[in-house]
Design a protein around this motif. Structure first.
Motif, PDB file in Angstrom:
ATOM      1  N   GLY A  62      -8.480  14.794  -4.814  1.00 57.88           N
ATOM      2  CA  GLY A  62      -7.633  14.043  -3.906  1.00 57.88           C
ATOM      3  C   GLY A  62      -6.228  13.774  -4.392  1.00 57.88           C
ATOM      4  N   GLY A  63      -5.934  14.163  -5.615  1.00 58.09           N
ATOM      5  CA  GLY A  63      -4.601  13.947  -6.138  1.00 58.09           C
ATOM      6  C   GLY A  63      -3.562  14.806  -5.437  1.00 58.09           C
ATOM      7  N   GLY A  64      -2.296  14.476  -5.665  1.00 53.92           N
ATOM      8  CA  GLY A  64      -1.226  15.245  -5.057  1.00 53.92           C
ATOM      9  C   GLY A  64       0.114  14.590  -5.311  1.00 53.92           C
ATOM     10  N   VAL A  65       1.122  15.084  -4.613  1.00 50.20           N
ATOM     11  CA  VAL A  65       2.477  14.559  -4.715  1.00 50.20           C
ATOM     12  C   VAL A  65       2.777  13.745  -3.463  1.00 50.20           C
ATOM     13  N   VAL A  66       3.140  12.494  -3.664  1.00 50.49           N
ATOM     14  CA  VAL A  66       3.463  11.612  -2.549  1.00 50.49           C
ATOM     15  C   VAL A  66       4.759  10.876  -2.861  1.00 50.49           C
ATOM     16  N   GLN A  67       5.282  10.200  -1.855  1.00 46.59           N
ATOM     17  CA  GLN A  67       6.490   9.409  -2.048  1.00 46.59           C
ATOM     18  C   GLN A  67       6.133   7.950  -2.258  1.00 46.59           C
ATOM     19  N   ALA A  68       7.046   7.238  -2.871  1.00 46.40           N
ATOM     20  CA  ALA A  68       6.842   5.808  -3.092  1.00 46.40           C
ATOM     21  C   ALA A  68       6.578   5.120  -1.754  1.00 46.40           C
ATOM     22  N   GLY A  69       5.583   4.236  -1.766  1.00 45.36           N
ATOM     23  CA  GLY A  69       5.198   3.528  -0.552  1.00 45.36           C
ATOM     24  C   GLY A  69       4.058   4.169   0.205  1.00 45.36           C
ATOM     25  N   MET A  73      -5.502   4.006  -2.796  1.00 48.41           N
ATOM     26  CA  MET A  73      -4.253   3.574  -3.419  1.00 48.41           C
ATOM     27  C   MET A  73      -3.192   3.404  -2.339  1.00 48.41           C
ATOM     28  N   ASN A  74      -2.709   2.200  -2.198  1.00 53.24           N
ATOM     29  CA  ASN A  74      -1.680   1.888  -1.204  1.00 53.24           C
ATOM     30  C   ASN A  74      -0.394   1.459  -1.896  1.00 53.24           C
ATOM     31  N   SER A  75       0.693   1.533  -1.160  1.00 57.10           N
ATOM     32  CA  SER A  75       2.003   1.112  -1.670  1.00 57.10           C
ATOM     33  C   SER A  75       2.276   1.718  -3.040  1.00 57.10           C
ATOM     34  N   LEU A  76       2.109   2.995  -3.134  1.00 58.84           N
ATOM     35  CA  LEU A  76       2.249   3.678  -4.419  1.00 58.84           C
ATOM     36  C   LEU A  76       3.663   3.579  -4.956  1.00 58.84           C
ATOM     37  N   LYS A  77       3.746   3.491  -6.274  1.00 56.29           N
ATOM     38  CA  LYS A  77       5.016   3.372  -6.980  1.00 56.29           C
ATOM     39  C   LYS A  77       5.150   4.539  -7.959  1.00 56.29           C
ATOM     40  N   PRO A  78       6.369   4.874  -8.343  1.00 55.96           N
ATOM     41  CA  PRO A  78       6.544   5.960  -9.331  1.00 55.96           C
ATOM     42  C   PRO A  78       5.764   5.710 -10.618  1.00 55.96           C
ATOM     43  N   GLU A  79       5.606   4.460 -11.009  1.00 54.63           N
ATOM     44  CA  GLU A  79       4.858   4.146 -12.236  1.00 54.63           C
ATOM     45  C   GLU A  79       3.357   4.355 -12.094  1.00 54.63           C
ATOM     46  N   ASP A  80       2.891   4.660 -10.894  1.00 57.09           N
ATOM     47  CA  ASP A  80       1.485   5.009 -10.700  1.00 57.09           C
ATOM     48  C   ASP A  80       1.221   6.482 -11.012  1.00 57.09           C
ATOM     49  N   THR A  81       2.264   7.224 -11.298  1.00 56.16           N
ATOM     50  CA  THR A  81       2.112   8.638 -11.639  1.00 56.16           C
ATOM     51  C   THR A  81       1.278   8.786 -12.906  1.00 56.16           C
ATOM     52  N   ALA A  82       0.193   9.553 -12.793  1.00 55.64           N
ATOM     53  CA  ALA A  82      -0.724   9.718 -13.919  1.00 55.64           C
ATOM     54  C   ALA A  82      -1.825  10.697 -13.528  1.00 55.64           C
ATOM     55  N   ILE A  83      -2.613  11.066 -14.511  1.00 59.69           N
ATOM     56  CA  ILE A  83      -3.872  11.752 -14.231  1.00 59.69           C
ATOM     57  C   ILE A  83      -4.925  10.660 -14.058  1.00 59.69           C
ATOM     58  N   TYR A  84      -5.663  10.740 -12.992  1.00 56.34           N
ATOM     59  CA  TYR A  84      -6.678   9.738 -12.686  1.00 56.34           C
ATOM     60  C   TYR A  84      -8.060  10.317 -12.975  1.00 56.34           C
ATOM     61  N   TYR A  85      -8.847   9.550 -13.695  1.00 61.85           N
ATOM     62  CA  TYR A  85     -10.186   9.960 -14.091  1.00 61.85           C
ATOM     63  C   TYR A  85     -11.227   9.002 -13.531  1.00 61.85           C
ATOM     64  N   GLY A 122     -10.463  14.722 -14.047  1.00 61.36           N
ATOM     65  CA  GLY A 122      -9.144  14.168 -13.764  1.00 61.36           C
ATOM     66  C   GLY A 122      -8.454  14.858 -12.604  1.00 61.36           C
ATOM     67  N   THR A 123      -7.650  14.078 -11.897  1.00 59.32           N
ATOM     68  CA  THR A 123      -6.851  14.622 -10.805  1.00 59.32           C
ATOM     69  C   THR A 123      -5.458  13.999 -10.893  1.00 59.32           C
ATOM     70  N   LEU A 124      -4.434  14.814 -10.741  1.00 60.68           N
ATOM     71  CA  LEU A 124      -3.062  14.381 -10.974  1.00 60.68           C
ATOM     72  C   LEU A 124      -2.466  13.759  -9.716  1.00 60.68           C
ATOM     73  N   VAL A 125      -1.887  12.583  -9.900  1.00 63.50           N
ATOM     74  CA  VAL A 125      -1.162  11.903  -8.832  1.00 63.50           C
ATOM     75  C   VAL A 125       0.292  11.769  -9.276  1.00 63.50           C
ATOM     76  N   THR A 126       1.196  12.257  -8.458  1.00 62.68           N
ATOM     77  CA  THR A 126       2.620  12.169  -8.745  1.00 62.68           C
ATOM     78  C   THR A 126       3.292  11.419  -7.606  1.00 62.68           C
ATOM     79  N   VAL A 127       3.985  10.344  -7.960  1.00 60.95           N
ATOM     80  CA  VAL A 127       4.665   9.535  -6.956  1.00 60.95           C
ATOM     81  C   VAL A 127       6.169   9.660  -7.183  1.00 60.95           C
ATOM     82  N   SER A 128       6.857  10.192  -6.211  1.00 61.08           N
ATOM     83  CA  SER A 128       8.302  10.374  -6.334  1.00 61.08           C
ATOM     84  C   SER A 128       9.036   9.190  -5.701  1.00 61.08           C
ATOM     85  N   SER A 129      10.195   8.904  -6.261  1.00 64.80           N
ATOM     86  CA  SER A 129      10.975   7.753  -5.770  1.00 64.80           C
ATOM     87  C   SER A 129      11.872   8.130  -4.613  1.00 64.80           C
TER      88      SER A 129
END
Length: 124
Positions: free
Chosen positions: A6-13, A81-93, A117-124
């Protein structure tokens, strides 16, 4: 065996839901945990759920934004995960440990089984 997805690249918020599919055994006596690890940082507790009772424990850094749930019929645990922030960027296990939900559920050393693990990237 645990399979996180379920990981991926999303924007902040934005929101994202991760899944952890469990197989190979009965997890009714287990606690399922979610952890994350950002580059250069230690693995951090995100949340955990008691498989049998559904009680949850959410980490301080994501309290109010993240929730953990499970679908026993699908043998799957979710991290919403709601209201994602750039600091939430990580590999999630996701991980599993025998026992009941307690303060020790926050610590990696108590978990014996880990997903890949699955990578979540949150861009600002």
């Amino acid at each position: 065996q645990l399979q996180a997805s379920g990981g991926g690249v999303v924007q902040a918020g934005d929101s994202l839901r991760l899944s952890c599919a469990a197989s190979g055994r009965t997890f009714s006596d287990y606690v399922m945990g979610w952890f994350r690890q950002a580059p250069g940082k230690a693995r951090e507790f995100v949340g955990a759920i008691s498989w049998s009772g559904g009680s949850t424990w959410i980490g301080d850094s994501v309290q109010g934004r993240f929730t953990v749930s499970r679908d026993s019929a699908k043998n799957t645990v979710y991290l919403q995960m709601n209201s994602l922030k750039p600091e939430d960027t990580a590999i999630y296990y996701c991980a599993a440990r025998v026992g009941t939900l307690s303060a020790t559920s926050q610590f990696t050393r108590y978990y014996r089984t880990w997903g890949q693990g699955t990578l979540v990237t949150v861009s600002s």
